[in-house]
Scaffold this motif. Structure first.
Motif, PDB file in Angstrom:
ATOM      1  N   LEU A 147      87.003  63.891  19.968  1.00 27.58           N
ATOM      2  CA  LEU A 147      88.170  63.395  19.240  1.00 27.58           C
ATOM      3  C   LEU A 147      89.446  64.037  19.747  1.00 27.58           C
ATOM      4  N   ARG A 148      89.420  65.349  19.985  1.00 28.69           N
ATOM      5  CA  ARG A 148      90.601  66.024  20.528  1.00 28.69           C
ATOM      6  C   ARG A 148      90.941  65.484  21.917  1.00 28.69           C
ATOM      7  N   ARG A 149      89.915  65.270  22.727  1.00 27.39           N
ATOM      8  CA  ARG A 149      90.136  64.746  24.076  1.00 27.39           C
ATOM      9  C   ARG A 149      90.730  63.338  24.006  1.00 27.39           C
ATOM     10  N   ARG A 150      90.245  62.537  23.065  1.00 26.55           N
ATOM     11  CA  ARG A 150      90.764  61.173  22.910  1.00 26.55           C
ATOM     12  C   ARG A 150      92.228  61.189  22.499  1.00 26.55           C
ATOM     13  N   ASN A 151      92.566  62.049  21.567  1.00 23.34           N
ATOM     14  CA  ASN A 151      93.959  62.111  21.106  1.00 23.34           C
ATOM     15  C   ASN A 151      94.899  62.578  22.212  1.00 23.34           C
ATOM     16  N   ARG A 152      94.454  63.586  22.975  1.00 22.92           N
ATOM     17  CA  ARG A 152      95.287  64.074  24.085  1.00 22.92           C
ATOM     18  C   ARG A 152      95.473  62.989  25.135  1.00 22.92           C
ATOM     19  N   ALA A 153      94.402  62.271  25.430  1.00 23.51           N
ATOM     20  CA  ALA A 153      94.483  61.220  26.439  1.00 23.51           C
ATOM     21  C   ALA A 153      95.423  60.110  25.992  1.00 23.51           C
ATOM     22  N   ARG A 154      95.353  59.741  24.723  1.00 24.16           N
ATOM     23  CA  ARG A 154      96.225  58.671  24.231  1.00 24.16           C
ATOM     24  C   ARG A 154      97.691  59.101  24.245  1.00 24.16           C
ATOM     25  N   GLU A 155      97.943  60.368  23.959  1.00 23.37           N
ATOM     26  CA  GLU A 155      99.321  60.864  24.019  1.00 23.37           C
ATOM     27  C   GLU A 155      99.863  60.781  25.451  1.00 23.37           C
ATOM     28  N   ARG A 156      99.035  61.121  26.412  1.00 20.56           N
ATOM     29  CA  ARG A 156      99.484  61.080  27.812  1.00 20.56           C
ATOM     30  C   ARG A 156      99.696  59.642  28.279  1.00 20.56           C
ATOM     31  N   LEU A 157      98.773  58.745  27.920  1.00 14.51           N
ATOM     32  CA  LEU A 157      98.915  57.359  28.337  1.00 14.51           C
ATOM     33  C   LEU A 157     100.129  56.693  27.703  1.00 14.51           C
ATOM     34  N   ILE A 210      92.608  59.281  36.815  1.00  9.22           N
ATOM     35  CA  ILE A 210      93.126  58.208  35.962  1.00  9.22           C
ATOM     36  C   ILE A 210      91.976  57.586  35.170  1.00  9.22           C
ATOM     37  N   ALA A 211      90.858  57.335  35.839  1.00  7.09           N
ATOM     38  CA  ALA A 211      89.698  56.742  35.176  1.00  7.09           C
ATOM     39  C   ALA A 211      89.172  57.641  34.068  1.00  7.09           C
ATOM     40  N   LEU A 212      89.088  58.945  34.325  1.00  6.10           N
ATOM     41  CA  LEU A 212      88.644  59.882  33.294  1.00  6.10           C
ATOM     42  C   LEU A 212      89.562  59.830  32.077  1.00  6.10           C
ATOM     43  N   LEU A 213      90.863  59.836  32.323  1.00  2.39           N
ATOM     44  CA  LEU A 213      91.825  59.821  31.224  1.00  2.39           C
ATOM     45  C   LEU A 213      91.732  58.508  30.441  1.00  2.39           C
ATOM     46  N   ALA A 214      91.610  57.398  31.158  1.00  2.00           N
ATOM     47  CA  ALA A 214      91.520  56.097  30.492  1.00  2.00           C
ATOM     48  C   ALA A 214      90.260  56.012  29.625  1.00  2.00           C
ATOM     49  N   ASN A 215      89.166  56.557  30.131  1.00  2.00           N
ATOM     50  CA  ASN A 215      87.928  56.528  29.343  1.00  2.00           C
ATOM     51  C   ASN A 215      87.965  57.520  28.189  1.00  2.00           C
ATOM     52  N   ASP A 216      88.609  58.657  28.399  1.00  2.00           N
ATOM     53  CA  ASP A 216      88.781  59.617  27.289  1.00  2.00           C
ATOM     54  C   ASP A 216      89.528  58.972  26.126  1.00  2.00           C
ATOM     55  N   ALA A 217      90.480  58.090  26.444  1.00  2.00           N
ATOM     56  CA  ALA A 217      91.332  57.487  25.418  1.00  2.00           C
ATOM     57  C   ALA A 217      90.638  56.392  24.618  1.00  2.00           C
TER      58      ALA A 217
END
Length: 218
Positions: A147-157, A210-217
């Motif tokens: 959940l923390r990783r998802r929130n961080r990724a969405r903030e960056r995107l 980029i793919a890692l971040l997109a999937n984290d989100a």
């Protein structure tokens, strides 16, 4: 076409010889040098300026993961493809988050290794299917850290434009630049421009991150 200059990093001289022989048969690949450990790989990469380093993980002294982190943190860094028998989730994710462009197992067929080098030059994914499946499974996992990783990724995107987020999502699905161009109805040069802007805005090394971040989100 300009040859893809490759540095081989593996502590087993027989493995290096086999790789050099195999890659030497490809007309568009040149073996620029060989290293037996991570420190030597970093030093040779700075001196020889290869396009790609084929990097083993388990080596004496500085291992392949540490060497990947060191190489990718420097200026004018070569791409790194991890080529190893060790394929645990921890190894895969650490290598990719450090900036490795791909992760292939040593039982990968020679023509597939050459194909991975060519896809890398073309800006396409180079993950083996088994690694990609485990990566998706890892990202799909739950828990507080996810959940923390998802929130961080969405903030960056959120720093990206709408079109850039669409391109990032397509990269996360494993699409090549040509597939993104077809799917989003844009020219190939425009896709490449968006990818470059995403890397710059988010301070990422390559499209795998980029793919890692997109999937984290997700």
């Amino acid at each position: 076409m300009t040859s893809i200059r490759v540095l081989l990093a593996d502590d087993d001289p027989l493995v290096r010889s086999g790789l050099a022989l195999m890659l030497g048969g490809a007309p568009d690949v040149e073996v620029a040098g060989e290293a037996g450990d991570g420190d030597a790989a970093c030093a040779l990469a700075r001196r020889l300026r290869p396009d790609v380093v084929l990097m083993d993980i388990r080596m004496p002294g500085t291992d392949g993961l540490e060497a990947t982190e060191a190489l990718r943190a420097g200026p004018d860094a070569p791409e790194v493809i991890i080529l190893t028998t060790f394929d645990t989730d921890e190894h895969v994710l650490r290598a990719l988050r450090a900036g490795a462009a791909g992760f292939l197992l040593k039982d990968t067929r020679p023509e597939e290794i050459v194909g991975a080098l060519r896809r890398l030059r073309a800006g396409e994914p180079v993950l083996s299917p088994s690694v990609a499946r485990r990566l998706i499974a890892h990202v799909a996992g739950g828990g507080d850290e996810a959940l923390r990783r998802r929130n961080r990724a969405r903030e960056r995107l959120a720093l990206l434009s709408g079109r850039e987020r669409e391109v990032a999502a397509a990269i996360g699905r494993g699409a090549s630049n040509a597939e993104i161009a077809d799917g989003l109805y844009m020219g190939l040069p425009t896709v490449k421009t968006h990818v470059s802007r995403i890397l710059t805005k988010l301070d990422l090394n390559n499209r795998v991150q980029i793919a890692l971040l997109a999937n984290d989100a997700e």
